[in-house]
Motif scaffolding. Structure first.
Motif, PDB file in Angstrom:
ATOM      1  N   ILE A  39       0.889  -1.393   0.106  1.00 22.78           N
ATOM      2  CA  ILE A  39       0.055  -0.161  -0.047  1.00 22.78           C
ATOM      3  C   ILE A  39       0.778   1.170  -0.175  1.00 22.78           C
ATOM      4  CG2 ILE A  39      -1.769   1.392   1.389  1.00 22.78           C
ATOM      5  CD1 ILE A  39      -3.104  -1.265   2.027  1.00 22.78           C
ATOM      6  N   CYS A  78      -8.223  -4.569   9.919  1.00 25.48           N
ATOM      7  CA  CYS A  78      -7.622  -3.484   9.809  1.00 25.48           C
ATOM      8  C   CYS A  78      -7.928  -2.379  10.877  1.00 25.48           C
ATOM      9  CB  CYS A  78      -7.921  -2.884   8.381  1.00 25.48           C
ATOM     10  SG  CYS A  78      -7.488  -1.071   8.261  1.00 25.48           S
ATOM     11  N   ARG A  80      -8.155   0.748  10.853  1.00 26.98           N
ATOM     12  CA  ARG A  80      -9.018   1.682  10.744  1.00 26.98           C
ATOM     13  C   ARG A  80     -10.441   1.264  11.168  1.00 26.98           C
ATOM     14  NH1 ARG A  80      -7.180   6.810   9.888  1.00 26.98           N
ATOM     15  NH2 ARG A  80      -5.346   6.876   8.335  1.00 26.98           N
TER      16      ARG A  80
HETATM   17  S1  SF4 Z   1      -4.263  -2.719   9.524  1.00 30.22           S
HETATM   18 FE1  SF4 Z   1      -5.255  -1.432   8.060  1.00 30.22          FE
HETATM   19  S2  SF4 Z   1      -4.116   0.632   8.559  1.00 30.22           S
HETATM   20 FE2  SF4 Z   1      -2.662  -1.087   9.287  1.00 30.22          FE
HETATM   21  S3  SF4 Z   1      -1.182  -1.643   7.959  1.00 30.22           S
HETATM   22 FE3  SF4 Z   1      -2.942  -2.976   7.570  1.00 30.22          FE
HETATM   23  S4  SF4 Z   1      -4.054  -1.632   5.855  1.00 30.22           S
HETATM   24 FE4  SF4 Z   1      -2.781  -0.411   6.914  1.00 30.22          FE
END
Ligand code: SF4
Length: 262
Positions: A39, A78, A80
């Motif tokens: 990402i 995640c 978030r």
């Molecule tokens: S948990 Fe979510 S915010 Fe954390 S690295 Fe993975 S995709 Fe990115």
């Protein structure tokens, strides 16, 4: 149903990732893709690098981006979700990166090691067999894949719902994968009929059997074998191979048993 990301959408979404230490999304990924790294590469304008990170862990990353239930795997984990109630859309970002790489006629992103002189037999040209074949070829072995059906891809070609795998993606992905070189596929070779493990073991340095789990469990109901009664995998296989799809006979009065996605 699920349109691909534009570059602008991919940039915006990738910037939501916190690049977590000990990222829970990676632990939740069955193929352990380094999600924060890929990402981050998208967010810094390097989608090809992102694709290489994905494909080095999982050469079928393009299919997984389309078919994987990300909402109960990486995206469910995640962080978030806690603060904002919305996970980073990892599946869509993965698809963006892999499609960006595959859409152009580039040389294959992985190189083969010097030849080992060994040849490996792989039974089954589905996701397991082809992933094994690709990695073995990368390590310098030659590979012969034996496939029972007339086309490669296994469940990606015959078992995934058509709306998830548009534009012949399963076949394009196999072509991309074979770009590594050193892999030959022999079709219409059924294990136990045209080939057997003992012969393969005698002829090849190693044998990998990846015949998959193509059968469904019967319900055990009376009349299950009547004409017009079909299981989900057979139904999807017929639908995937029918063109145009409207030619597929489904009957006028239909009972569906099971309320899952299929
Ligand atoms: S948990 Fe979510 S915010 Fe954390 S690295 Fe993975 S995709 Fe990115």
């Amino acid at each position: 149903l699920h349109p691909a990301y534009s570059t602008l959408q991919a940039m915006a979404e990738s910037n939501r990732c916190l690049y977590c230490y000990d990222a829970p999304c990676v632990t939740a990924c069955p193929t352990s893709i380094d999600i924060p790294s890929f990402i981050r590469k998208i967010s810094t304008g390097n989608p090809d690098g992102a694709a290489k990170t994905i494909l080095s862990a999982n050469i079928m990353g393009g299919t997984c981006a389309r078919a994987c239930p990300t909402e109960v795997l990486c995206e469910e984990a995640c962080v978030r979700n806690v603060a904002e109630d919305t996970a980073v859309e990892i599946g869509s970002l993965q698809r963006y990166a892999v499609d960006h790489l595959m859409a152009r006629d580039l040389p294959h992103p992985f190189k083969r090691a010097p030849k080992t002189g060994k040849t490996i037999a792989v039974v089954g040209a589905g996701p397991a067999g082809l992933s094994c074949a690709h990695r073995a070829a990368m390590l310098g072995h030659d590979v012969v894949v034996f496939e029972a059906k007339p086309k490669p891809g296994g469940l990606n070609e015959y078992g995934l719902a058509a709306y998830k795998m548009t534009n012949d993606f399963a076949q394009r992905e196999v072509e991309f994968l074979l770009g590594i070189g050193g892999i030959e596929i022999e079709y219409n070779k059924v294990l136990g009929k045209d080939i057997n493990v003992a012969d393969l073991k005698a002829k090849y340095d190693a044998v990998f059997v990846g015949v998959g789990l193509g059968s469904t469990n019967d319900l055990g109901l009376k009349g299950e074998d009547f004409p017009g009664v079909d299981d989900a995998i057979n139904f999807i296989e017929k639908l995937r191979q029918t063109e145009p799809k409207s030619d597929m006979p489904v009957g006028n009065n239909v009972i569906v048993i099971g309320g899952g996605n299929t």
